[in-house]
Design a protein around this motif. Structure first.
Motif, PDB file in Angstrom:
ATOM      1  N   LEU A  85       0.833  -1.214   0.000  1.00 41.39           N
ATOM      2  CA  LEU A  85       0.000   0.000   0.000  1.00 41.39           C
ATOM      3  C   LEU A  85       0.865   1.259   0.000  1.00 41.39           C
ATOM      4  N   TYR A  86       1.982   1.165   0.685  1.00 37.91           N
ATOM      5  CA  TYR A  86       2.917   2.288   0.717  1.00 37.91           C
ATOM      6  C   TYR A  86       3.339   2.655  -0.707  1.00 37.91           C
ATOM      7  N   ALA A  87       3.603   1.616  -1.508  1.00 41.46           N
ATOM      8  CA  ALA A  87       4.021   1.843  -2.903  1.00 41.46           C
ATOM      9  C   ALA A  87       2.867   2.360  -3.759  1.00 41.46           C
ATOM     10  N   LEU A  88       1.636   2.184  -3.291  1.00 42.14           N
ATOM     11  CA  LEU A  88       0.471   2.640  -4.066  1.00 42.14           C
ATOM     12  C   LEU A  88      -0.122   3.926  -3.494  1.00 42.14           C
ATOM     13  N   GLN A  89       0.594   4.536  -2.556  1.00 40.57           N
ATOM     14  CA  GLN A  89       0.047   5.705  -1.859  1.00 40.57           C
ATOM     15  C   GLN A  89      -0.341   6.836  -2.822  1.00 40.57           C
ATOM     16  N   HIS A  90       0.398   6.945  -3.940  1.00 36.21           N
ATOM     17  CA  HIS A  90       0.070   8.007  -4.917  1.00 36.21           C
ATOM     18  C   HIS A  90      -1.337   7.871  -5.478  1.00 36.21           C
ATOM     19  N   SER A 112      -2.284  -6.761  -7.381  1.00 37.87           N
ATOM     20  CA  SER A 112      -1.964  -5.364  -7.096  1.00 37.87           C
ATOM     21  C   SER A 112      -2.443  -4.457  -8.225  1.00 37.87           C
ATOM     22  N   SER A 113      -2.804  -3.234  -7.859  1.00 36.56           N
ATOM     23  CA  SER A 113      -3.178  -2.238  -8.869  1.00 36.56           C
ATOM     24  C   SER A 113      -2.033  -1.976  -9.839  1.00 36.56           C
ATOM     25  N   GLU A 114      -0.827  -1.907  -9.296  1.00 39.17           N
ATOM     26  CA  GLU A 114       0.321  -1.585 -10.155  1.00 39.17           C
ATOM     27  C   GLU A 114       1.496  -2.498  -9.840  1.00 39.17           C
ATOM     28  N   SER A 115       2.318  -2.721 -10.868  1.00 43.23           N
ATOM     29  CA  SER A 115       3.450  -3.626 -10.690  1.00 43.23           C
ATOM     30  C   SER A 115       4.522  -3.036  -9.775  1.00 43.23           C
ATOM     31  N   CYS A 116       4.581  -1.703  -9.625  1.00 39.19           N
ATOM     32  CA  CYS A 116       5.605  -1.108  -8.748  1.00 39.19           C
ATOM     33  C   CYS A 116       5.465  -1.634  -7.315  1.00 39.19           C
ATOM     34  N   ALA A 117       4.237  -1.973  -6.910  1.00 38.22           N
ATOM     35  CA  ALA A 117       4.031  -2.467  -5.543  1.00 38.22           C
ATOM     36  C   ALA A 117       4.550  -3.899  -5.404  1.00 38.22           C
ATOM     37  N   LEU A 118       4.566  -4.656  -6.499  1.00 37.79           N
ATOM     38  CA  LEU A 118       5.169  -6.000  -6.456  1.00 37.79           C
ATOM     39  C   LEU A 118       6.675  -5.841  -6.249  1.00 37.79           C
ATOM     40  N   ASP A 119       7.277  -4.929  -7.022  1.00 38.23           N
ATOM     41  CA  ASP A 119       8.720  -4.688  -6.886  1.00 38.23           C
ATOM     42  C   ASP A 119       9.061  -4.283  -5.453  1.00 38.23           C
ATOM     43  N   PHE A 125      -1.434   9.154 -13.780  1.00 40.54           N
ATOM     44  CA  PHE A 125      -1.790   8.536 -12.521  1.00 40.54           C
ATOM     45  C   PHE A 125      -0.815   7.492 -11.998  1.00 40.54           C
ATOM     46  N   ALA A 126      -0.424   6.590 -12.862  1.00 38.04           N
ATOM     47  CA  ALA A 126       0.404   5.471 -12.390  1.00 38.04           C
ATOM     48  C   ALA A 126       1.829   5.931 -12.091  1.00 38.04           C
ATOM     49  N   ARG A 127       2.529   5.137 -11.303  1.00 39.80           N
ATOM     50  CA  ARG A 127       3.933   5.440 -11.037  1.00 39.80           C
ATOM     51  C   ARG A 127       4.754   5.085 -12.275  1.00 39.80           C
ATOM     52  N   PRO A 128       5.805   5.858 -12.588  1.00 37.29           N
ATOM     53  CA  PRO A 128       6.568   5.597 -13.817  1.00 37.29           C
ATOM     54  C   PRO A 128       7.272   4.239 -13.819  1.00 37.29           C
ATOM     55  N   ASP A 129       7.483   3.662 -12.635  1.00 32.12           N
ATOM     56  CA  ASP A 129       8.156   2.359 -12.587  1.00 32.12           C
ATOM     57  C   ASP A 129       7.156   1.201 -12.658  1.00 32.12           C
ATOM     58  N   SER A 130       5.931   1.486 -13.081  1.00 31.91           N
ATOM     59  CA  SER A 130       4.966   0.395 -13.277  1.00 31.91           C
ATOM     60  C   SER A 130       4.854   0.052 -14.758  1.00 31.91           C
ATOM     61  N   VAL A 131       4.454  -1.185 -15.017  1.00 28.53           N
ATOM     62  CA  VAL A 131       4.156  -1.628 -16.383  1.00 28.53           C
ATOM     63  C   VAL A 131       2.693  -2.041 -16.369  1.00 28.53           C
ATOM     64  N   ILE A 132       1.886  -1.428 -17.215  1.00 27.45           N
ATOM     65  CA  ILE A 132       0.452  -1.730 -17.217  1.00 27.45           C
ATOM     66  C   ILE A 132       0.057  -2.262 -18.580  1.00 27.45           C
ATOM     67  N   VAL A 173       2.624  -2.125 -21.271  1.00 21.11           N
ATOM     68  CA  VAL A 173       3.238  -0.842 -21.635  1.00 21.11           C
ATOM     69  C   VAL A 173       3.950  -0.259 -20.413  1.00 21.11           C
ATOM     70  N   ASN A 174       5.232   0.030 -20.612  1.00 21.67           N
ATOM     71  CA  ASN A 174       6.045   0.610 -19.560  1.00 21.67           C
ATOM     72  C   ASN A 174       5.662   2.095 -19.409  1.00 21.67           C
ATOM     73  N   VAL A 175       5.213   2.457 -18.212  1.00 24.62           N
ATOM     74  CA  VAL A 175       4.666   3.813 -18.014  1.00 24.62           C
ATOM     75  C   VAL A 175       5.737   4.878 -18.285  1.00 24.62           C
ATOM     76  N   TYR A 176       6.937   4.664 -17.780  1.00 24.62           N
ATOM     77  CA  TYR A 176       8.019   5.642 -17.980  1.00 24.62           C
ATOM     78  C   TYR A 176       8.315   5.817 -19.468  1.00 24.62           C
ATOM     79  N   GLU A 177       8.481   4.678 -20.169  1.00 27.13           N
ATOM     80  CA  GLU A 177       8.815   4.764 -21.596  1.00 27.13           C
ATOM     81  C   GLU A 177       7.719   5.462 -22.393  1.00 27.13           C
ATOM     82  N   SER A 178       6.453   5.203 -22.016  1.00 29.11           N
ATOM     83  CA  SER A 178       5.367   5.851 -22.763  1.00 29.11           C
ATOM     84  C   SER A 178       5.419   7.371 -22.557  1.00 29.11           C
ATOM     85  N   ARG A 179       5.851   7.810 -21.372  1.00 25.55           N
ATOM     86  CA  ARG A 179       5.953   9.255 -21.116  1.00 25.55           C
ATOM     87  C   ARG A 179       7.115   9.877 -21.898  1.00 25.55           C
TER      88      ARG A 179
END
Ligand code: PRP
Ligand code: GLN
Ligand code: SF4
Ligand code: MG
Length: 466
Positions: A37-42, A208-215, A259-266, A269-275
């Motif tokens: 949850l800490y990783a999903l706080q955003h 998990s909502s986002e993969s960053c929380a798995l990491d 919305f998503a953290r840049p270190d997530s892949v949804i 699609v890698n969020v950082y790379e798409s940005r």
């Protein structure tokens, strides 16, 4: 379809969910959920909670506040069991009270059940009214509670079938986690509007909502839950039910933009790379001569790096963000948003003074951030200020869980590009095109673009203008 009023708007939030299944009672489970949850706080900062199942008993701790405020060593130690689900919640002005904090916990004919939901059910009011007419009692004003009641009222055998049955009645977006019987269950709406992924850590499974929380807890990513899929995790392992006939995938494009953290892949699609790509494409679509490219932290920075890379104009840090302040776009009132923005962002004068500056942000919603930034850049001595936005103009509200407000609050809804430029005070202003956005995501379909185009994947309530 029913009219839609502002009070109802208060229920449209964005949230994050995180759940773990272990075959054995696990001391660690609540701590791991806490870190998840800490990783999903955003994704939500108003309230949060964790519920843990130990046999028939479900214990839950939830409250208003950030994950770090709500949980202590003691209350985490008290949450022992083999299944857990956690939630971080965001709402607009109302409905943010403790009573609406998630996960929700209830008891029904199959025992105890708990649910955590990210998304928004567009027909929740209608379903709730029908349920109330037949005697159902609600404890909260959250849309999510209709699902618990629908599950409880289903005549189908077992919790899995009851969930499938319940989901037939609801429309909208949901990435949701449930625990009932001895199962952790995840469901993603038929269009997959909100993200949800599956991971593994040794013998434990995680949703998990986002993969960053798995990491963040050292788990490995297995795959995304598919649109219209229910994942059931129990002592047999992982099973799947496809509960909706094939509908088009429509992942929220705003997840990638902001919305998503840049270190997530949804959804692959890698969020950082798409940005980064969005920034490169933005340069190709709207070049301008300048001395420096700066990004608005946090979510505007990757696009600025992409713009700089594509243009050859050097990137520099031009705006400093106070680390100890939350997201302003999701603050409940305009007054609070304006105050937050001033405390939050300041100019690094040395990098902009006397220069022609290209400033890049991921989005303009109400225009609060952009207007103030142009103003403080000029005060710091920038010679020219060229605003570039790595998403198309936000012209329509979102009905699926993100707080893009009613149209008359959206600066881009009724104004021309020139009007917006004038209002924010920039020398030039350009946005990424819808095509450019799709290119940055690597596919020309499969995304919800509702707040840019007004075309939504699910029919929405008719709009009520203020
Ligand atoms: O036009 P506005 O109404 O001001 O909204 C747009 C701004 O809000 C978001 O930033 P936010 O400060 O919420 O979060 P961030 O730090 O993650 O970018 C977004 O990235 C824009 O900067
Ligand atoms: N909006 C969210 O993502 C949170 C879920 C639900 N709509 C609630 O009000 O709590
Ligand atoms: S309307 Fe916009 S914010 Fe809402 S789900 Fe669609 S793309 Fe995302
Ligand atoms: Mg921002």
């Amino acid at each position: 379809m029913e009219g839609f009023n502002l009070e109802e708007d208060k229920l449209k939030e964005e949230c994050g969910v995180f759940g773990i299944y272990s075959n054995e009672i696990d001391e660690e489970i609540s701590h791991l959920t806490y870190y998840g949850l800490y990783a999903l706080q955003h994704r939500g900062q108003e309230s949060c909670g964790i519920s843990v199942k130990n046999g028939e008993e479900i214990k839950c701790h939830k409250d208003i506040g950030l994950v770090s405020d709500v949980f202590s060593k003691e209350n985490l130690q008290d949450l022992k069991g083999n299944i857990s689900i956690g939630h971080v919640r965001y709402s607009t002005a109302g409905g943010a009270g403790r009573v609406n904090a998630q996960p929700l916990v209830s008891t029904f004919k199959l025992g105890s059940i708990s649910i955590a939901h990210n998304g928004n059910l567009v027909n929740a009011d209608v379903v709730r009214e029908l349920l109330e007419e037949t005697g159902c009692i609600f404890q909260t004003s959250v849309d999510t509670e209709v699902i618990i009641n629908l599950i409880a009222r289903s005549y189908k055998k077992g919790v899995e079938r009851s969930i499938v049955d319940a989901l037939k009645f609801v429309k909208g977006s949901y990435a949701m986690l449930l625990m009932a019987e001895n199962k952790l269950i995840g469901a993603r709406d038929p269009n997959g509007i909100r993200p949800l992924c599956l991971g593994r850590m040794g013998e434990k499974y995680i949703l998990s909502s986002e993969s960053c929380a798995l990491d963040s807890i050292g788990a490995e990513f297995i795959r995304d839950v598919e649109p219209g899929e229910i994942v059931i995790i129990d002592e047999e392992g992982v099973r799947t039910i496809k509960f909706a006939e094939k509908t088009g995938c429509a992942t929220c494009s705003f997840e990638y933009i902001y919305f998503a953290r840049p270190d997530s892949v949804i959804d692959g699609v890698n969020v950082y790379e798409s940005r980064i790509k969005a920034g490169e494409i933005l340069y190709k679509e709207s070049p301008v001569e300048a001395d420096v490219v700066i990004g608005v932290p946090d979510s505007g920075v990757p696009a600025a790096i992409g713009y700089s890379k594509a243009s050859g104009i050097p990137y520099a840090m031009g705006i400093i963000k106070n680390k100890y302040i939350g997201r302003t776009f999701i603050s409940p009132t305009q007054e609070m948003r304006e105050r937050d923005v001033s405390v939050k962002l300041n100019v690094l004068k040395v990098n902009v003074e006397g220069k022609r500056v290209i400033i890049i942000d991921d989005s303009i919603v109400r225009g609060t951030t952009s207007k103030r930034l142009v103003n403080i850049l000029r005060k710091a001595g920038a010679k020219e200020v060229h605003f570039r936005v790595s998403s198309p103009p936000v012209k329509f509200p979102c009905y699926f869980g993100i707080d893009t407000p009613y149209r008359n609050e959206l600066i881009g809804a009724f104004s021309s590009l020139e009007d917006v430029r004038e209002r924010i005070g920039a020398d030039t202003l350009e946005y990424l095109s819808i095509n450019g956005l799709l290119k940055s995501l690597g596919k020309d379909k499969g995304y919800c673009l509702g707040c840019f185009s007004g075309e939504y994947p699910v029919s929405t309530p008719s709009e009520d203008f203020r």
